[in-house]
Design an enzyme around this catalytic site. Structure first.
Site, PDB file in Angstrom:
ATOM      1  N   GLY A   1       0.799  -1.225   0.000  1.00  0.00           N
ATOM      2  CA  GLY A   1       0.000   0.000   0.000  1.00  0.00           C
ATOM      3  C   GLY A   1       0.827   1.267   0.000  1.00  0.00           C
ATOM      4  O   GLY A   1       0.275   2.366  -0.094  1.00  0.00           O
TER       5      GLY A   1
ATOM      6  N   SER B   1      -0.675  -1.308   7.069  1.00  0.00           N
ATOM      7  CA  SER B   1      -1.653  -0.223   7.211  1.00  0.00           C
ATOM      8  C   SER B   1      -2.985  -0.648   6.600  1.00  0.00           C
ATOM      9  O   SER B   1      -3.060  -0.923   5.398  1.00  0.00           O
ATOM     10  CB  SER B   1      -1.149   1.044   6.519  1.00  0.00           C
ATOM     11  OG  SER B   1      -2.182   1.988   6.367  1.00  0.00           O
ATOM     12  N   GLU B   2      -4.008  -0.689   7.411  1.00  0.00           N
ATOM     13  CA  GLU B   2      -5.332  -1.103   6.935  1.00  0.00           C
ATOM     14  C   GLU B   2      -5.837  -0.179   5.831  1.00  0.00           C
ATOM     15  O   GLU B   2      -6.351  -0.640   4.801  1.00  0.00           O
ATOM     16  CB  GLU B   2      -6.314  -1.113   8.102  1.00  0.00           C
ATOM     17  CG  GLU B   2      -7.731  -1.518   7.704  1.00  0.00           C
ATOM     18  CD  GLU B   2      -8.715  -1.351   8.850  1.00  0.00           C
ATOM     19  OE1 GLU B   2      -9.657  -2.147   8.938  1.00  0.00           O
ATOM     20  OE2 GLU B   2      -8.530  -0.402   9.648  1.00  0.00           O
TER      21      GLU B   2
ATOM     22  N   LYS C   1      11.169   4.551   6.267  1.00  0.00           N
ATOM     23  CA  LYS C   1      12.045   5.289   5.363  1.00  0.00           C
ATOM     24  C   LYS C   1      12.324   6.719   5.816  1.00  0.00           C
ATOM     25  O   LYS C   1      13.166   7.388   5.226  1.00  0.00           O
ATOM     26  CB  LYS C   1      11.428   5.335   3.958  1.00  0.00           C
ATOM     27  CG  LYS C   1      11.018   3.984   3.392  1.00  0.00           C
ATOM     28  CD  LYS C   1      10.432   4.142   1.998  1.00  0.00           C
ATOM     29  CE  LYS C   1       9.880   2.833   1.459  1.00  0.00           C
ATOM     30  NZ  LYS C   1       8.622   2.433   2.108  1.00  0.00           N
TER      31      LYS C   1
ATOM     32  N   SER D   1      15.830  -1.058  -1.994  1.00  0.00           N
ATOM     33  CA  SER D   1      16.767  -0.388  -1.113  1.00  0.00           C
ATOM     34  C   SER D   1      16.808   1.108  -1.435  1.00  0.00           C
ATOM     35  O   SER D   1      15.905   1.621  -2.120  1.00  0.00           O
ATOM     36  CB  SER D   1      18.159  -1.016  -1.236  1.00  0.00           C
ATOM     37  OG  SER D   1      19.018  -0.523  -0.217  1.00  0.00           O
TER      38      SER D   1
ATOM     39  N   LYS E   1      20.438   6.011   0.447  1.00  0.00           N
ATOM     40  CA  LYS E   1      20.892   6.359   1.791  1.00  0.00           C
ATOM     41  C   LYS E   1      21.648   5.212   2.453  1.00  0.00           C
ATOM     42  O   LYS E   1      22.235   5.379   3.540  1.00  0.00           O
ATOM     43  CB  LYS E   1      19.698   6.790   2.645  1.00  0.00           C
ATOM     44  CG  LYS E   1      19.074   8.095   2.158  1.00  0.00           C
ATOM     45  CD  LYS E   1      17.811   8.443   2.889  1.00  0.00           C
ATOM     46  CE  LYS E   1      17.244   9.774   2.383  1.00  0.00           C
ATOM     47  NZ  LYS E   1      16.877   9.749   0.961  1.00  0.00           N
TER      48      LYS E   1
ATOM     49  N   VAL F   1      11.694   9.495  -4.593  1.00  0.00           N
ATOM     50  CA  VAL F   1      10.690   9.432  -5.654  1.00  0.00           C
ATOM     51  C   VAL F   1       9.682  10.553  -5.441  1.00  0.00           C
ATOM     52  O   VAL F   1       9.275  10.849  -4.315  1.00  0.00           O
ATOM     53  CB  VAL F   1       9.977   8.057  -5.694  1.00  0.00           C
ATOM     54  CG1 VAL F   1      10.897   6.998  -6.239  1.00  0.00           C
ATOM     55  CG2 VAL F   1       9.465   7.655  -4.327  1.00  0.00           C
ATOM     56  N   LEU F   2       9.312  11.165  -6.542  1.00  0.00           N
ATOM     57  CA  LEU F   2       8.434  12.329  -6.483  1.00  0.00           C
ATOM     58  C   LEU F   2       7.046  11.942  -6.001  1.00  0.00           C
ATOM     59  O   LEU F   2       6.420  11.032  -6.544  1.00  0.00           O
ATOM     60  CB  LEU F   2       8.337  12.968  -7.867  1.00  0.00           C
ATOM     61  CG  LEU F   2       9.639  13.578  -8.383  1.00  0.00           C
ATOM     62  CD1 LEU F   2       9.563  13.782  -9.880  1.00  0.00           C
ATOM     63  CD2 LEU F   2       9.929  14.878  -7.689  1.00  0.00           C
TER      64      LEU F   2
ATOM     65  N   GLU G   1      20.441  13.717   8.602  1.00  0.00           N
ATOM     66  CA  GLU G   1      20.472  14.204   7.222  1.00  0.00           C
ATOM     67  C   GLU G   1      21.884  14.621   6.823  1.00  0.00           C
ATOM     68  O   GLU G   1      22.661  15.095   7.643  1.00  0.00           O
ATOM     69  CB  GLU G   1      19.539  15.410   7.057  1.00  0.00           C
ATOM     70  CG  GLU G   1      18.088  15.057   6.846  1.00  0.00           C
ATOM     71  CD  GLU G   1      17.274  16.265   6.422  1.00  0.00           C
ATOM     72  OE1 GLU G   1      16.326  16.070   5.661  1.00  0.00           O
ATOM     73  OE2 GLU G   1      17.577  17.384   6.863  1.00  0.00           O
TER      74      GLU G   1
END
Length: 613
Positions: A290, A315-316, A367, A407, A410, A451-452, A545
Site C-alpha cells: 500500500g 496499514s489497513e 524510510k 533499497s 541512503k 521518488v516524487l 540528514e
C-alpha cells in the site's frame, strides 16, 4: 439531419461525375477563349463516357468514398491526386488510340486534369471550411487569450485544436528557433523567442501560457517557467509526444505544469519480453503493497498477467486503497489483500505455506530519516532488518524463484540509522543468496533515491506549506537530492529483477542531483506566487540528514548492464560470522537504546558515520 452512409456516398459520387463533366467541358472553353468549339462537339461527347467510367474506377481504387469531407486533409488530397492521375492517363490513352478519327487538342490533355484536381480537391476543402465555420465559427475569438510556447509539431497540433475551442483563443506563438520568427501556424504568428514572452503577454493582454514542448530539455522548461511565472501567467502543458502518437490522449488535454515536468526525466523503456517471462502466470508477493513504491509496483505488475498478486500491508487504510484500485481498474487480476507485519514470522509462514509465491518484492520499510534517528532506532532495525530477514528466509525456505529488495541511496556511506539498516538488509540478502549456492531463490537489491510524490517526500510538504501561505521550509541552501518519478522507479525495479542472476546490488540512474531550494522556488512560481508572497525559510539539517546523497560507496565500483539506466554495484564483502551475530542480536526482546543501536551498526558497517547531534 444526418445523412446515411449510402446516401452520402451517392452524393459524393455524383459530385465527382459532375467534376469530370465540368472539367472536360471547361478545358475546351479555356482552350478556345470561352467560345464553344462547335467543330469539336463530336470529340467532347465521345470523350465524356470513358472519362466518367475511368473516374468511377479511379475513385473506388483510391478510396475517395471512405473519407469524411468535414475532416478533409492531406490524406484525402493524396487520394484525389491518385484518382486524377488515373483519369489523366485514361485521357492520354484515349487521345492516342482515337487520333485518326477524333481530334483532341494537345492542351486539353494538360488542362483537363488540372481543372479536375481543382474541382475535386477544392470542393472538398470548401465543404470542410463551410462545415467548420458552422460548427466552430461562433466560438472563435471568444476564449481566454493564450500564448503557446513551441512552434513545432505539438504546437501546430495544439493551435489547430484550440481553434475549435470556446475556452481558449491562441493569440500568438513563441519559439527560440529564429527561422520560425514571423511565420504563421493556422493564422497565428510566431512573434519571437521566449525572452520576449513577457512583452508578448502584455501586448495581447494574455495571462495564460501553454508549453507545447513535450520533448524539450529541463533547462529550457525551467527558463520558460521562470519567465512566465515572473510575468504572473498561469502555466499549462500538453501530453508527451509518445502519448500523443499512441492515441491515448489528445493534444488539447492540457494540465497545469507540475514540478515533475521541470526535472527533465526521460521516459523509461524496459524489456517487456523478459519481464513478461518472469511474471506471467506467477504467484507474486509484494510487501508494503500500500506504500508509494509498493502500490505502483502492484499496478505495474498487473500489466504482465500474473496468476495472483498477494498484497501484504500493515496499514489497513493503505491496503484498502490498493485493493479498491484493483477492483476499479483491473478487476480481471486475481489479488489477495492480506494485513500483517513483516516482523510477524507466524503470519509470513502462513502466507508462504498457502500461496507459495514465485517472486517476492520486498518494499515494506521505515524510510523517514529524522523520525528513525531519534527514539525509534531500534524499531527501524526491527522493521528494516528483521523484517527483511523474515521475508527473505521464508522466500528461501518455500522455494521462491526471486526475492527483490527495494533499497535506497541512503544505504551508501550512511550517516543515519535508516540508511544503515537498509545497508544491513542488503547484507542479509547477500548472505542468503550465497547460502543457496545458486540453487535457491535469486536475491537482488535495487537502490534508488527519492521518488516524487512518495509518502514523506518534500513535494507534498511544500504543496501544503504553499497552500497555507508559507513559509516553505528548507533545511539548508546547499542540500541536494536525486529524484525520479514513482512509475519510473517501479519499472526499473522490474527490469532489474528480470535481468539479475542473483546477488547483485543494482543502482538506478538518478540523473542530475536537484537543489531542494530550487525545487521550492519552482513550486512557488508554479503555484502563481513569488518569493515576496511566500518566503523560503532555512531551518538547518535534521537528525541524520546529510547535504549530498551518494549512489556508490567509496569501496564500491559498478558494472554496466544492457539497460542504460541500470548499473550493478560491486559492494564490500560481508564479514564472516555476520549472519549468526545478527540473528542473535535481533532475537533480543528488550528495547535497545539509540546509542547502542548506532554502535552495533558501526560494528558491521565500517563506512557508517553517525552524525553528531
Amino acid at each position: 439531419m444526418a445523412l446515411s452512409t449510402g446516401f452520402r456516398s451517392t452524393l459524393v459520387f455524383l459530385f465527382d461525375v459532375m467534376a469530370v463533366i465540368v472539367a472536360w467541358a471547361g478545358a475546351f472553353l479555356i482552350r478556345f477563349n470561352f467560345d464553344w468549339p462547335i467543330p469539336f462537339d463530336h470529340a467532347i461527347w465521345l470523350g465524356v463516357l470513358p472519362l466518367v467510367l475511368a473516374q468511377l474506377i479511379a475513385c473506388q481504387w483510391a478510396g475517395l468514398y471512405r473519407g469524411m469531407w468535414v475532416f478533409a486533409s492531406l490524406p484525402d488530397l493524396k487520394r484525389v491526386l491518385k484518382a486524377v492521375f488515373i483519369s489523366a492517363a485514361v485521357l492520354l490513352l484515349f487521345t492516342v488510340l482515337t487520333r485518326d478519327y477524333v481530334l483532341i487538342p494537345r492542351s486539353i490533355v494538360l488542362l483537363y486534369p488540372l481543372l479536375l484536381l481543382l474541382i475535386m480537391g477544392g470542393g472538398r476543402a470548401a465543404w470542410r471550411m463551410w462545415k467548420e465555420h458552422r460548427l466552430y465559427g461562433n466560438v472563435r475569438g471568444k476564449g481566454k487569450p493564450v500564448v503557446v510556447v513551441g512552434a513545432g509539431t505539438a504546437g501546430a497540433m495544439l493551435v489547430r485544436e484550440l481553434g475549435r475551442s470556446a475556452e481558449w483563443q491562441v493569440v500568438a506563438l513563441v519559439d527560440d528557433d529564429q527561422s520560425k520568427w514571423g511565420l504563421e501556424i493556422s493564422g497565428r504568428r510566431v512573434e519571437g523567442g521566449s525572452d520576449k514572452l513577457v512583452e508578448i503577454l502584455q501586448h495581447y493582454n494574455a495571462s495564460h501560457v501553454i508549453l507545447a514542448m513535450p520533448s524539450a530539455k529541463a533547462e529550457a522548461l525551467q527558463r520558460v517557467t521562470r519567465i512566465a511565472s515572473e510575468a504572473g501567467a498561469h502555466l499549462f502543458t500538453v501530453p508527451g509526444l509518445g502519448e500523443l502518437m499512441s492515441g491515448r490522449v489528445a493534444i488539447n488535454m492540457m494540465r497545469p505544469v507540475k514540478i515533475e515536468d521541470l526535472l527533465g526525466r526521460e521516459s523509461v523503456h524496459i524489456d517487456n519480453d523478459h519481464v513478461q517471462a518472469m511474471l506471467t502466470g506467477k504467484q507474486i508477493l509484494v510487501t508494503g503493497a500500500g506504500g508509494s513504491i509498493g502500490s505502483e509496483l502492484c499496478r505495474q505488475l498487473s500489466r504482465f498477467s500474473p496468476a495472483c498478486i498477494v498484497l501484504f500491508e500493515s496499514s489497513e487504510f493503505a491496503l484498502y486503497m490498493i485493493e479498491q484500485w484493483f477492483a476499479e481498474h483491473r478487476p480481471e487480476i486475481k489479488i489477495l489483500a492480506l494485513a500483517g507485519d513483516v516482523k510477524d514470522v507466524q503470519r509470513l509462514t502462513e502466507i508462504f505455506t498457502d500461496m507459495h509465491p514465485d517472486v517476492v518484492f520486498h518494499a515494506a520499510a521505515y524510510k523517514h530519516v529524522p523520525l528513525m534517528e531519534v527514539d525509534n532506532a531500534w524499531q527501524a532495525v526491527r522493521n528494516n532488518v528483521l523484517g527483511t530477514l523474515n521475508v527473505a528466509a521464508c522466500a528461501q525456505r518455500f522455494g521462491a524463484e526471486r526475492f527483490v529488495l527495494i533499497s535506497t541511496d541512503k544505504a551508501v556511506n550512511p550517516t543515519n540509522v535508516m540508511g544503515a539498516t537498509k545497508r544491513l538488509a542488503e547484507m542479509v540478502c547477500e548472505v542468503l543468496h550465497c547460502q543457496g549456492n545458486g540453487n535457491g531463490a535469486r536475491f537482488q537489491m535495487v537502490r534508488f533515491g527519492n521518488v516524487l510524490g512518495s509518502t514523506g517526500s518534500v513535494i507534498p510538504k511544500f504543496q501544503a506549506q504553499i497552500a497555507h501561505g508559507g513559509p516553505v521550509t528548507v533545511t539548508d541552501p546547499e542540500i541536494t537530492r536525486y529524484f525520479m518519478s514513482i512509475p519510473e522507479a517501479a519499472q526499473l525495479v522490474l527490469q532489474a529483477a528480470a535481468m539479475g542472476n542473483g546477488g547483485e546490488v543494482f543502482v538506478l540512474d538518478m540523473g542530475e542531483p536537484v537543489k531542494i531550494v530550487d525545487m521550492a522556488r519552482n513550486m512557488i512560481r508554479l503555484s502563481g506566487f513569488t518569493e515576496d508572497d511566500i518566503r523560503i525559510e532555512f531551518t538547518g539539517l535534521r537528525p541524520g540528514e546529510k547535504l549530498y546523497e551518494e549512489l556508490l560507496a567509496d569501496s564500491e565500483e559498478t558494472l554496466e548492464t544492457p539497460h542504460p539506466k541500470l548499473r550493478i554495484v560491486r559492494s564490500r564483502s560481508v564479514p564472516a560470522g555476520f549472519y549468526m551475530e545478527l540473528q542473535e542480536w535481533l532475537a533480543g526482546l528488550d528495547p535497545v537504546p539509540d546509542d547502542l543501536v548506532r554502535h552495533q551498526l558501526k560494528h558491521w558497517i565500517p563506512e557508517y558515520e553517525p552524525m553528531k547531534a
